[in-house]
Design an enzyme around this catalytic site. Structure first.
Site, PDB file in Angstrom:
ATOM      1  N   HIS A 115       4.754  -3.063  -7.896  1.00 40.45           N
ATOM      2  CA  HIS A 115       5.382  -4.366  -8.146  1.00 40.45           C
ATOM      3  C   HIS A 115       5.070  -5.308  -6.996  1.00 40.45           C
ATOM      4  O   HIS A 115       4.763  -4.882  -5.880  1.00 40.45           O
ATOM      5  CB  HIS A 115       6.893  -4.222  -8.304  1.00 40.45           C
ATOM      6  CG  HIS A 115       7.555  -3.541  -7.146  1.00 40.45           C
ATOM      7  ND1 HIS A 115       7.569  -2.170  -7.003  1.00 40.45           N
ATOM      8  CD2 HIS A 115       8.217  -4.031  -6.065  1.00 40.45           C
ATOM      9  CE1 HIS A 115       8.213  -1.840  -5.894  1.00 40.45           C
ATOM     10  NE2 HIS A 115       8.616  -2.954  -5.302  1.00 40.45           N
ATOM     11  N   CYS A 164      16.145   4.461  17.690  1.00 45.08           N
ATOM     12  CA  CYS A 164      16.080   5.861  18.092  1.00 45.08           C
ATOM     13  C   CYS A 164      15.692   5.906  19.566  1.00 45.08           C
ATOM     14  O   CYS A 164      15.360   4.869  20.158  1.00 45.08           O
ATOM     15  CB  CYS A 164      15.067   6.620  17.235  1.00 45.08           C
ATOM     16  SG  CYS A 164      13.351   6.096  17.449  1.00 45.08           S
TER      17      CYS A 164
END
Length: 695
Positions: free
Chosen positions: A67, A184
């Site tokens: 898409h 992180c």
């Protein structure tokens, strides 16, 4: 005037459109253009393929939904192909035969996402997929699709402007606006995978809008003030806390580690929606502790003390890693240019010689002794500069670790007490263990001092004078009077234990190191092992060099093992995994453990134990064979800084083969059930993305 979103002309049943996603997408783009829905088939195909490159659109059940929004599209369009020959779009269960292509005008906005959401919810149901496969004619298939997506989406309004289309879409559904932060310890792989996973999950839903700010190691693009102001809820998926947390003060918040956003993005979004509707939900509180202003809200801390301490330690490691990497590689370059005896003369050379007065191969040291070295002239001088620079950097890593652990708990006021505490730890011989303790102690002292209610005239002095002063004094008193000697004794005992290791005992330590390095591939356990290895580099003793070699060798195994496995038995892996396997050769050779994360995220129960087995093999062999590393990073590219390089390479190859063999056997003989649902599709998309570099 309304135009059907899908017509029989846009449907192909049992067609052969090629063998690769590129072929299928190009053919469907041409189909859209032939139906008069796009002005340029090539442009539409290029836009859809660009979207496909970001993350694969394959989903469980033999389905793919490529898409895009494109300026070439003139009306919202849905094209469909039922393939006679399956094509691999990166789904976790392999190639698929049902392909929907959503082509939306450039300003289609929320309507485009609603179509995607409606289709995705139908396609996870086997019954709906069965009806698509059983359809006899194009007209029958159009009727099936129209029924699934609903009459409000089955027709698009040509005359609607993007603004009115978006407004209608917003009116049709109760939309919750969410903003998210991901981070992180190293700020690379997990940070961006979590951001992608949340984004992909949100794109498949019609009840949320979501914007993410990945607080990674590269340039951070902050969320717009308007987005934060208008947000109904906040998601913090972090292992190291949130920078500038005070921006979100008062917003309902959902907090977790970064990995949960990768594995359960839709659950986190559901929790955020629920929090937005709950007046008693936990909210972000700007005042108080945390590197980012985190602290207790009116109903208690949003994170437990255990989690906050873990995040603070990971914050310290995150800030320490660049110092270690830069300083360690400078030391290695010093050895490369000046020879291994440069360590004995580097400081004297840089202080007593210049480019116009280059040293010979005998250097008179400050104490009057004469040292003979292997090189001379420009090479020795440059090598000494590299080594001395790296040495000064290594000299502050414990202080940096301590300072930013304190920062993780108390924000900027904790930096000075933490740094001074770390410096004391180095001076008295408590090393990185002392740095861990002083960082936590300094952070807690600073956090406690911030809670005091002081007169207004004194408030401005608290963060820049009072808290650093009292915090540093408190840490100094505790270290010199109470904690210093026990920590020093513990550090000396650990160093003596490492130095006494040989043979079987060294192999046992190598096994432990290998298991830790490969258990979460870049996560907190991996970082704990890496910290253990790098902390010893500043001492330069032989035992510490062996530990560092085992750490780096084991960390290289997961990407290399998965790359080997995907080459030996490619049919056991999806197309996207095979592509990730190709990148795994370079990532593994560079000591980037995160190169195996896409494999582990898609199939953790079979991949992670296999990688741990391979890492344990490498760690044991590296320690037992006596390989040593003077560099903290670089993988095969710092082979010049490896002692006993042949043994080191043998250890890596052995672990790679063991890990690859284990994962092949598990995939061959232990069949797993195919995941279903929105999270499975989101994870498939997220884990197919390339992994950026980290350690």
């Amino acid at each position: 005037m309304s135009t059907p979103i899908i017509t029989p002309q846009l449907v192909g049943l049992d067609v052969d459109l090629g063998t690769a996603p590129t072929d299928v997408i190009t053919a469907l783009a041409q189909q859209v253009a032939d139906a008069g829905r796009a002005t340029d088939a090539a442009q539409l195909a290029a836009d859809a393929l660009a979207r496909e490159e970001k993350s694969a659109t394959g989903a469980p059940g033999g389905v793919a939904i490529p898409h895009c929004r494109s300026a070439a599209v003139t009306a919202p369009t849905l094209a469909f192909a039922r393939l006679s020959e399956k094509v691999d779009f990166g789904a976790p269960d392999g190639p698929g035969d049902l392909v929907f292509m959503i082509a939306a005008p450039e300003g289609a906005g929320k309507a485009h996402l609603k179509i995607l959401s409606k289709l995705a919810r139908g396609l996870v149901k086997p019954a709906f997929r069965d009806t698509l496969r059983a359809a006899k004619t194009s007209d029958e298939l159009v009727e099936i699709v129209d029924k699934q997506i609903g009459p409000e989406l089955a027709a698009a309004t040509d005359t609607a402007t993007p603004e009115t289309a978006d407004a209608k879409a917003e009116a049709d559904v109760d939309v919750t606006r969410i903003v998210a932060i991901t981070s992180c310890p190293t700020g690379v792989a997990h940070t961006y995978m979590a951001a992608d996973s949340l984004t992909q999950a949100a794109e498949g839903r019609d009840d949320v809008t979501l914007q993410v700010e990945p607080q990674g190691s590269s340039a951070v693009t902050p969320l717009a003030k308007a987005a934060i102001r208008d947000a109904d809820a906040v998601i913090f998926a972090t292992d190291v806390g949130v920078k500038d947390r005070e921006r979100f003060a008062g917003k309902p918040v959902i907090e977790s580690g970064v990995k949960r956003a990768i594995n359960e993005p839709n659950k986190m979004i559901d929790e955020a929606i629920a929090a937005a509707k709950n007046p008693n939900a936990k909210r972000v509180h700007a005042a108080g502790g945390g590197a980012d202003g985190s602290g207790d809200d009116e109903e208690g801390a949003s994170l437990s003390w255990g989690k906050r301490i873990q995040q603070a330690i990971m914050t310290g490691v995150s800030y320490m890693v660049p110092f270690v990497a830069a300083s360690g590689l400078l030391l290695a370059l010093g050895f490369l240019f000046g020879g291994y005896k440069v360590a004995n003369v580097a400081n004297d050379v840089v202080q007593n010689f210049t480019l116009q007065n280059l040293p010979g191969n005998t250097i008179t040291l400050a104490d009057g002794t004469v040292q003979t070295v292997d090189s001379s002239g420009l090479m020795l001088y440059i090598g000494s500069i590299f080594f001395a620079t790296g040495g000064y950097g290594m000299g502050v890593i414990v202080a940096i670790l301590s300072a930013f652990i304190a920062y993780g708990l108390a924000g900027r006021p904790g930096i000075a007490p933490g740094f001074i505490g770390g410096a004391i730890s180095v001076a008295i011989g408590a090393g990185f263990l002392g740095g861990l303790v002083t960082g936590l102690v300094a952070g807690l002292i600073a956090l406690g001092l911030q809670s005091f209610q002081v007169p207004r005239w004194l408030r401005s002095l608290m963060p820049v004078v009072i808290i650093p002063l009292l915090g540093s004094l408190g840490v100094g008193l505790l270290m010199f009077i109470l904690l210093g000697r026990p920590l020093t004794a513990l550090m000396e005992a650990m160093n003596n234990w490492l130095g006494s290791m040989s043979g079987a005992s060294a192999a046992v330590l190598g096994i432990i190191i290998g298991l830790m390095m490969c258990s979460d591939m870049g996560g907190p356990i991996n970082k704990a092992a890496y910290l253990f290895g790098t902390a010893g580099l500043s001492t330069g003793d032989e035992a510490s060099l062996k530990v560092m070699a085992a750490v780096m060798a084991a960390g290289m195994v997961p990407p290399l093992a998965m790359a080997l496995a995907s080459v030996v038995r490619p049919q056991l892996f999806t197309q996207s995994e095979r592509e990730n396997g190709k990148a795994g050769w370079l990532l593994g050779a560079s000591f980037i453990s995160e190169g195996a994360i896409p494999f582990a995220a898609a199939d953790p129960l079979r991949v992670i134990p296999s990688m741990m087995l391979g890492g344990a093999t490498t760690g044991a062999l590296s320690m037992a064979l006596g390989a040593g590393s003077h560099a903290p990073h670089g993988g095969i590219f710092v082979l010049f800084a490896i002692d006993n390089p042949v043994a080191w390479i043998v250890a890596i190859v052995a672990g790679m083969v063991v890990g690859a063999a284990a994962v092949i056997m598990l995939k061959q003989f232990w069949k797993r059930s195919v995941p279903t649902g929105a999270d499975a599709a989101a994870n498939s998309a997220a884990t197919s993305a390339p992994v950026p570099a980290s350690n």
